[in-house]
Motif scaffolding. Structure first.
Motif, PDB file in Angstrom:
ATOM      1  N   ALA A 102      13.135   5.301 -13.771  1.00  0.00           N
ATOM      2  CA  ALA A 102      12.558   6.498 -13.147  1.00  0.00           C
ATOM      3  C   ALA A 102      11.032   6.419 -13.130  1.00  0.00           C
ATOM      4  CB  ALA A 102      13.021   7.749 -13.890  1.00  0.00           C
ATOM      5  N   VAL A 103      10.452   5.904 -14.210  1.00  0.00           N
ATOM      6  CA  VAL A 103       8.991   5.750 -14.244  1.00  0.00           C
ATOM      7  C   VAL A 103       8.549   4.726 -13.194  1.00  0.00           C
ATOM      8  CG1 VAL A 103       7.026   5.028 -15.668  1.00  0.00           C
ATOM      9  CG2 VAL A 103       8.811   6.474 -16.647  1.00  0.00           C
ATOM     10  N   ARG A 104       9.321   3.665 -13.037  1.00  0.00           N
ATOM     11  CA  ARG A 104       8.989   2.660 -12.019  1.00  0.00           C
ATOM     12  C   ARG A 104       9.084   3.242 -10.605  1.00  0.00           C
ATOM     13  NH1 ARG A 104       8.567  -2.504 -12.698  1.00  0.00           N
ATOM     14  NH2 ARG A 104       9.710  -2.941 -10.788  1.00  0.00           N
ATOM     15  N   VAL A 105      10.052   4.112 -10.369  1.00  0.00           N
ATOM     16  CA  VAL A 105      10.156   4.777  -9.066  1.00  0.00           C
ATOM     17  C   VAL A 105       8.924   5.652  -8.837  1.00  0.00           C
ATOM     18  CG1 VAL A 105      11.439   6.512  -7.743  1.00  0.00           C
ATOM     19  CG2 VAL A 105      12.670   4.689  -8.912  1.00  0.00           C
ATOM     20  N   LEU A 106       8.531   6.406  -9.858  1.00  0.00           N
ATOM     21  CA  LEU A 106       7.315   7.230  -9.745  1.00  0.00           C
ATOM     22  C   LEU A 106       6.102   6.363  -9.432  1.00  0.00           C
ATOM     23  CD1 LEU A 106       7.672   9.785 -12.668  1.00  0.00           C
ATOM     24  CD2 LEU A 106       7.748  10.257 -10.228  1.00  0.00           C
ATOM     25  N   LYS A 107       6.018   5.230 -10.102  1.00  0.00           N
ATOM     26  CA  LYS A 107       4.889   4.312  -9.907  1.00  0.00           C
ATOM     27  C   LYS A 107       4.824   3.823  -8.464  1.00  0.00           C
ATOM     28  CE  LYS A 107       5.604   0.125 -11.083  1.00  0.00           C
ATOM     29  NZ  LYS A 107       5.415  -1.115 -10.412  1.00  0.00           N
ATOM     30  N   ASN A 108       5.968   3.717  -7.810  1.00  0.00           N
ATOM     31  CA  ASN A 108       6.004   3.219  -6.432  1.00  0.00           C
ATOM     32  C   ASN A 108       5.714   4.291  -5.389  1.00  0.00           C
ATOM     33  OD1 ASN A 108       6.560   0.606  -7.211  1.00  0.00           O
ATOM     34  ND2 ASN A 108       8.770   0.893  -7.124  1.00  0.00           N
ATOM     35  N   LEU A 109       5.617   5.545  -5.811  1.00  0.00           N
ATOM     36  CA  LEU A 109       5.289   6.607  -4.853  1.00  0.00           C
ATOM     37  C   LEU A 109       3.823   6.487  -4.438  1.00  0.00           C
ATOM     38  CD1 LEU A 109       7.167   9.631  -6.447  1.00  0.00           C
ATOM     39  CD2 LEU A 109       7.831   8.304  -4.436  1.00  0.00           C
ATOM     40  N   PRO A 110       3.503   6.816  -3.193  1.00  0.00           N
ATOM     41  CA  PRO A 110       2.136   6.598  -2.706  1.00  0.00           C
ATOM     42  C   PRO A 110       1.075   7.474  -3.372  1.00  0.00           C
ATOM     43  CG  PRO A 110       3.480   7.672  -1.022  1.00  0.00           C
ATOM     44  CD  PRO A 110       4.396   7.307  -2.138  1.00  0.00           C
ATOM     45  N   ASP A 111       1.430   8.673  -3.810  1.00  0.00           N
ATOM     46  CA  ASP A 111       0.429   9.581  -4.370  1.00  0.00           C
ATOM     47  C   ASP A 111       0.245   9.430  -5.879  1.00  0.00           C
ATOM     48  OD1 ASP A 111       0.098  10.588  -1.848  1.00  0.00           O
ATOM     49  OD2 ASP A 111       1.477  12.270  -2.151  1.00  0.00           O
ATOM     50  N   ILE A 112       1.026   8.558  -6.505  1.00  0.00           N
ATOM     51  CA  ILE A 112       0.948   8.395  -7.955  1.00  0.00           C
ATOM     52  C   ILE A 112       0.500   6.968  -8.262  1.00  0.00           C
ATOM     53  CG2 ILE A 112       2.267   8.385 -10.109  1.00  0.00           C
ATOM     54  CD1 ILE A 112       4.061  10.501  -8.873  1.00  0.00           C
ATOM     55  N   SER A 113      -0.494   6.853  -9.135  1.00  0.00           N
ATOM     56  CA  SER A 113      -0.929   5.517  -9.532  1.00  0.00           C
ATOM     57  C   SER A 113      -1.135   5.480 -11.042  1.00  0.00           C
ATOM     58  CB  SER A 113      -2.214   5.122  -8.809  1.00  0.00           C
ATOM     59  OG  SER A 113      -3.262   5.979  -9.202  1.00  0.00           O
ATOM     60  N   PHE A 114      -0.740   4.373 -11.611  1.00  0.00           N
ATOM     61  CA  PHE A 114      -0.926   4.135 -13.030  1.00  0.00           C
ATOM     62  C   PHE A 114      -1.967   3.038 -13.192  1.00  0.00           C
ATOM     63  CE2 PHE A 114       3.837   5.177 -13.787  1.00  0.00           C
ATOM     64  CZ  PHE A 114       3.583   6.532 -13.711  1.00  0.00           C
TER      65      PHE A 114
END
Length: 154
Positions: A102-114
């Motif tokens: 789930a964290v990896r999916v979030l990381k792949n969203l365009p508006d979220i960056s780690f």
């Protein structure tokens, strides 16, 4: 011992986990680097976007199957059956894999960056958990153990 789930459900789980393993490994650029994609019929393994979509598709299937089985566990099975240590290990590894996924999916969203360090830690943790899930699965026949056992009646 009586089977809680049908053979079809067991085979579906096996198919989903195998699909996730193959598509997940192909997310790393090993198919082209090690010329796996040059083997006739395996060229699709070198297509990152295709393997990425297949990984998401198999992950959604595993999420659905896991949700179904956890629901059945709480509603029907837990009165008569309990998880063994190996069953708790598999459940914990699967839960952690779903969490890091789930964290990896979030990381792949365009508006979220780690930043790079958390990204690397999540990626390595996800890969390590997939490896541990394989070890747990392999330990079952070696130890001749089960994931569940009948609850003793008092």
């Amino acid at each position: 011992m009586r089977r809680l789930v049908s053979r079809r459900v067991s085979w579906l789980y096996l198919l989903l986990v195998a699909s996730l393993a193959v598509s997940g490994l192909m997310q790393m650029p090993i198919a082209k680097r090690y010329r796996i994609a040059e083997v006739p019929g395996l060229g699709w393994l070198g297509d990152f976007l295709l393997t990425h979509k297949l990984h998401y598709l198999a992950a959604s299937g595993l999420l659905f199957l896991t949700s179904y089985l956890v629901t059945r566990w709480y509603l029907e099975w837990r009165q008569d059956w309990e998880l063994t240590v190996l069953g708790w290990a598999r459940a914990g590894v699967l839960a952690a894999l779903i969490g890091t996924g789930a964290v990896r999916v979030l990381k792949n969203l365009p508006d979220i960056s780690f930043t790079p360090t958390p990204t690397m830690l999540v990626d390595w943790t996800h890969l390590a958990l997939a490896f541990v899930l394989g070890l747990v699965a392999l330990s079952r026949p070696v130890l001749r153990a089960s994931y569940i056992r009948k609850v003793p009646r008092r």
